[in-house]
Design a protein around this motif. Structure first.
Motif, PDB file in Angstrom:
ATOM      1  N   MET A  93       0.793  -1.381  -0.150  1.00 35.80           N
ATOM      2  CA  MET A  93       0.005  -0.175  -0.139  1.00 35.80           C
ATOM      3  C   MET A  93       1.054   1.218   0.274  1.00 35.80           C
ATOM      4  O   MET A  93       0.622   2.384  -0.778  1.00 35.80           O
ATOM      5  CB  MET A  93      -0.609   0.009   1.230  1.00 35.80           C
ATOM      6  CG  MET A  93      -1.697   1.339   1.510  1.00 35.80           C
ATOM      7  SD  MET A  93      -3.293   0.987  -0.112  1.00 35.80           S
ATOM      8  CE  MET A  93      -4.062  -0.079   0.218  1.00 35.80           C
ATOM      9  N   SER A  94       1.889   1.104   0.725  1.00 37.17           N
ATOM     10  CA  SER A  94       2.807   2.300   1.345  1.00 37.17           C
ATOM     11  C   SER A  94       4.100   2.694  -0.376  1.00 37.17           C
ATOM     12  O   SER A  94       4.121   3.788  -0.694  1.00 37.17           O
ATOM     13  CB  SER A  94       3.594   2.381   2.295  1.00 37.17           C
ATOM     14  OG  SER A  94       4.278   1.385   2.440  1.00 37.17           O
ATOM     15  N   ASN A  95       4.671   1.003  -0.719  1.00 36.93           N
ATOM     16  CA  ASN A  95       5.720   1.167  -1.461  1.00 36.93           C
ATOM     17  C   ASN A  95       5.188   1.421  -3.105  1.00 36.93           C
ATOM     18  O   ASN A  95       5.979   1.895  -4.099  1.00 36.93           O
ATOM     19  CB  ASN A  95       7.166   0.133  -1.548  1.00 36.93           C
ATOM     20  CG  ASN A  95       7.382   0.640  -0.229  1.00 36.93           C
ATOM     21  OD1 ASN A  95       7.680   1.659   0.979  1.00 36.93           O
ATOM     22  ND2 ASN A  95       7.645  -0.348   0.527  1.00 36.93           N
ATOM     23  N   ILE A  96       4.214   1.038  -3.335  1.00 36.72           N
ATOM     24  CA  ILE A  96       3.847   0.699  -4.479  1.00 36.72           C
ATOM     25  C   ILE A  96       2.868   1.590  -4.941  1.00 36.72           C
ATOM     26  O   ILE A  96       2.641   2.244  -6.029  1.00 36.72           O
ATOM     27  CB  ILE A  96       2.737  -0.508  -5.366  1.00 36.72           C
ATOM     28  CG1 ILE A  96       4.807  -1.556  -4.920  1.00 36.72           C
ATOM     29  CG2 ILE A  96       2.525  -0.862  -6.251  1.00 36.72           C
ATOM     30  CD1 ILE A  96       4.160  -3.023  -4.712  1.00 36.72           C
ATOM     31  N   PHE A  97       1.077   1.009  -3.974  1.00 35.25           N
ATOM     32  CA  PHE A  97      -0.542   1.919  -4.584  1.00 35.25           C
ATOM     33  C   PHE A  97      -0.212   3.270  -4.574  1.00 35.25           C
ATOM     34  O   PHE A  97       0.209   4.284  -5.261  1.00 35.25           O
ATOM     35  CB  PHE A  97      -1.202   1.408  -3.320  1.00 35.25           C
ATOM     36  CG  PHE A  97      -2.087   1.720  -3.816  1.00 35.25           C
ATOM     37  CD1 PHE A  97      -3.213   2.154  -5.222  1.00 35.25           C
ATOM     38  CD2 PHE A  97      -2.937   2.925  -2.905  1.00 35.25           C
ATOM     39  CE1 PHE A  97      -4.854   2.449  -5.630  1.00 35.25           C
ATOM     40  CE2 PHE A  97      -4.580   3.465  -3.287  1.00 35.25           C
ATOM     41  CZ  PHE A  97      -4.883   3.514  -4.471  1.00 35.25           C
ATOM     42  N   LYS A  98       0.574   3.720  -3.178  1.00 31.52           N
ATOM     43  CA  LYS A  98       0.354   5.512  -2.817  1.00 31.52           C
ATOM     44  C   LYS A  98       1.393   5.893  -3.594  1.00 31.52           C
ATOM     45  O   LYS A  98       0.869   6.653  -4.838  1.00 31.52           O
ATOM     46  CB  LYS A  98       0.632   5.878  -1.791  1.00 31.52           C
ATOM     47  CG  LYS A  98       0.187   5.352  -0.582  1.00 31.52           C
ATOM     48  CD  LYS A  98       0.025   5.919   0.642  1.00 31.52           C
ATOM     49  CE  LYS A  98      -1.076   4.715   1.935  1.00 31.52           C
ATOM     50  NZ  LYS A  98      -0.582   5.628   2.934  1.00 31.52           N
ATOM     51  N   GLU A  99       2.370   5.622  -3.610  1.00 27.31           N
ATOM     52  CA  GLU A  99       3.610   5.698  -4.962  1.00 27.31           C
ATOM     53  C   GLU A  99       2.984   6.160  -6.663  1.00 27.31           C
ATOM     54  O   GLU A  99       3.650   6.913  -7.277  1.00 27.31           O
ATOM     55  CB  GLU A  99       5.202   5.235  -4.554  1.00 27.31           C
ATOM     56  CG  GLU A  99       5.779   5.701  -5.920  1.00 27.31           C
ATOM     57  CD  GLU A  99       7.577   4.925  -4.785  1.00 27.31           C
ATOM     58  OE1 GLU A  99       8.183   5.472  -5.474  1.00 27.31           O
ATOM     59  OE2 GLU A  99       7.274   4.287  -3.718  1.00 27.31           O
TER      60      GLU A  99
END
Length: 588
Positions: A93-99
């Motif tokens: 969620m933090s390293n892929i989706f949000k980025e």
């Protein structure tokens, strides 16, 4: 390959292609989001499963078996696996989706800017071309008008019937239009030159820059999706070793299941300690036996001293529930046989019914009273303290455990007594620290508690010895605290110790003397100075007014022996002298 050269006429198509690429990136982001939701839901369900199979309080005794321990290990490892799935969801969620969301939003804004720039350049070129077409059409119109006027002049000039004035007028109109055509020709030439310059600049310099921006944006998009896909695999790959360790732990726990160990635990748990019953003797009923008394008829069971029988107690609860009910039918028959009088029948019947009702109330009351007495006697059974109501083996374990607990408590109280005695010595050596008599009440309370515990311990030891012989070895009983109890005389003034440097808790009057029960060796005397732990400098002058304090002068440098432990004083040394100074008067 250069988009500006190869795709010079595909501006709209390139813009749509890049938009499709961004749509693909958003689709990949949506895939990551749904994967995170699945991982989180899976982890939640795993944790819920683990929680639902956690042992209840009533099943704590069964947790000693190897199968139960292995299952608990598996539940623990499964809970750790659930945590790893949560980690996967959080990292994705933090390293892929949000980025990816941030990246594609920025790229959309950049694409919109490039599209507006390319569109404005295209519009400017179109306007220049429209101006060229306008001047061209004007030149063409004026040229045709000039040719028409020239033909009219030549016609009038060849006609003898036309006056000279008409011919001159036609000639003048022709020459005027000819001048206009010349000006239109010049405007058209200038517009054409301007358009050619703009068009060359448009397709060779301006639009290629826009196409280059599109090209770079598309490459960044592709590289970003590549990095996100690689990160997706890495996140999964990082937790695989941890999950593998959890699975290895489950396998190890399964291999640790030991049927022999569980069998021995069953014996240890359920062993009663009773002797196996011997052979029964033959009883000859041919002998004439007088009716035995109640005491002679009741035979104690050879199985154990607790008289556990199978069938006797089933019919022996009349003392709890009261006497049996009297059957009214048999009573009425007896009355009828004795007296056939109708009036007597009715009178006896009424009396019998009343007696039966009273008897019912009495039985119900006796039941409640006897049951309550049975419960209270069970709770306050005088011999319950020695666990005599338990089977021998269980009683042995209970007594041994109680003796061990009492021994540990006695050792704990003796440690507290030692601490009080040492504190008394400190107070006696330095009266400024406190009043030694203030510790008398504390020592008396500890002595009383030790005496009470020793009496109770002696009682349980006697019970154990009477039932099973010598006591088993116990870590608590074999400790130095129990085997060598400290005999302390009543508190009195003790001689002052020769070494003035007592423990690390050499306390000056303002220091707190509240200690916990584990004093340990904190009050052992020190033969030498402790090693310095640093240096400090005096900020102000301080004049010592109590024993244990040290006078200082602003600017002096000291060796730091003990840091401030929260009471506002620090122990320092200057030369061969040491003592306590206020912590706020020095700088470490």
């Amino acid at each position: 390959m250069d988009w500006g050269t190869e795709l010079w006429d595909q501006f709209e198509s390139i813009d749509k292609y890049l938009q499709h690429g961004f749509d693909f990136g958003e689709k990949y982001s949506k895939f990551i989001k749904e994967r995170c939701a699945i991982e989180q839901e899976y982890a939640t369900k795993l944790r819920k499963l683990v929680k639902s199979y956690q042992p209840k309080k009533k099943d704590e005794e069964r947790s000693m078996f190897s199968t139960h321990k292995a299952f608990q290990t598996q539940l623990s490892e499964l809970n750790d696996i659930a945590g790893q799935h949560e980690t996967v969801a959080e990292n994705m969620m933090s390293n892929i989706f949000k980025e990816s969301q941030i990246f594609f939003n920025e790229q959309k804004i950049e694409k919109k800017r490039m599209y507006q720039e390319g569109k404005s350049l295209q519009i400017a070129l179109d306007k220049c071309e429209q101006n060229l077409e306008h001047t061209k059409k004007k030149f063409e119109k004026e040229w045709k008008d000039c040719e028409r006027l020239q033909a009219n002049f030549e016609k009038l000039d060849s006609d003898t019937n036309v006056t000279k004035a008409d011919v001159e007028k036609a000639k003048h109109a022709w020459f005027a239009k000819k001048d206009v055509v010349e000006h239109c020709k010049q405007d058209y030439g200038a517009a054409l030159e301007t358009f050619n310059v703009d068009q060359h600049s448009h397709y060779s310099t301006r639009m290629p820059q826009v196409f280059q921006g599109y090209h770079a944006a598309d490459e960044r998009r592709i590289l970003k999706i590549r990095d996100l896909m690689v990160e997706y695999a890495k996140i999964d790959k990082k937790v695989k070793p941890i999950i593998q360790k959890c699975l290895d732990g489950m396998e190890t726990a399964g291999n640790a299941v030991d049927p022999k160990l569980d069998s021995s635990l069953v014996v240890e748990k359920l062993k009663s300690g009773f002797l196996i019953p011997g052979n029964k003797e033959f009883e000859d009923y041919r002998r004439v036996v007088s009716s035995p008394t109640f005491e002679e008829g009741v035979e104690s069971s050879p199985r154990n001293s607790m008289n556990f029988t199978r069938g006797q107690n089933r019919k022996g609860f009349g003392w709890i529930f009261g006497p049996k009910k009297i059957k009214r039918s048999s009573t009425m028959d007896d009355v009828v046989n004795k007296d056939e009088s109708t009036s007597q029948k009715r009178s006896l019947k009424a009396k019998t019914l009343k007696l039966d009702q009273n008897l019912r109330h009495s039985v119900t009351a006796n039941k409640k009273k006897i049951i309550s007495m049975f419960k209270s006697s069970k709770e306050n059974f005088p011999s319950a303290a020695d666990y005599s109501h338990l089977p021998p083996e269980q009683r042995k374990k209970k007594l041994q455990r109680h003796i061990d607990d009492l021994s540990k408590e006695i050792a704990k109280q003796q440690d507290e007594k030692k601490a009080i005695v040492k504190m008394h010595g400190i107070y006696t050596a330095n009266p400024a620290l406190g009043d030694p008599t203030s510790l008398d009440a504390g020592q008396k309370a500890v002595d009383a508690k030790i005496d009470k515990l020793m009496t109770e311990l002696q009682q349980y030891e006697n019970w154990y010895t009477e039932a099973f012989g010598s006591l088993q070895s116990s870590p608590a009983r074999n400790s130095a605290h129990y085997t060598t109890p400290v005999k302390v005389e009543p508190l009195a003034i003790q001689p002052q110790t020769q070494n003035k440097y007592v423990s690390i808790y050499n306390i000056i009057p303002s220091r707190s003397l509240q200690r916990d029960q584990s004093f340990g060796d904190e009050f052992d005397e020190l033969d030498d100075f402790p090693e310095p732990i640093g240096t400090c400098t005096a900020l102000y002058d301080y004049e010592a007014t109590s024993e244990g304090a040290l006078s200082i002068t602003c600017g002096q440098v000291f060796s730091l022996l003990e840091a401030d432990n929260g009471d506002g004083w620090t122990r320092v040394m200057l030369g061969n002298s040491d003592g306590y100074v206020p912590s706020s008067y020095i700088e470490v």
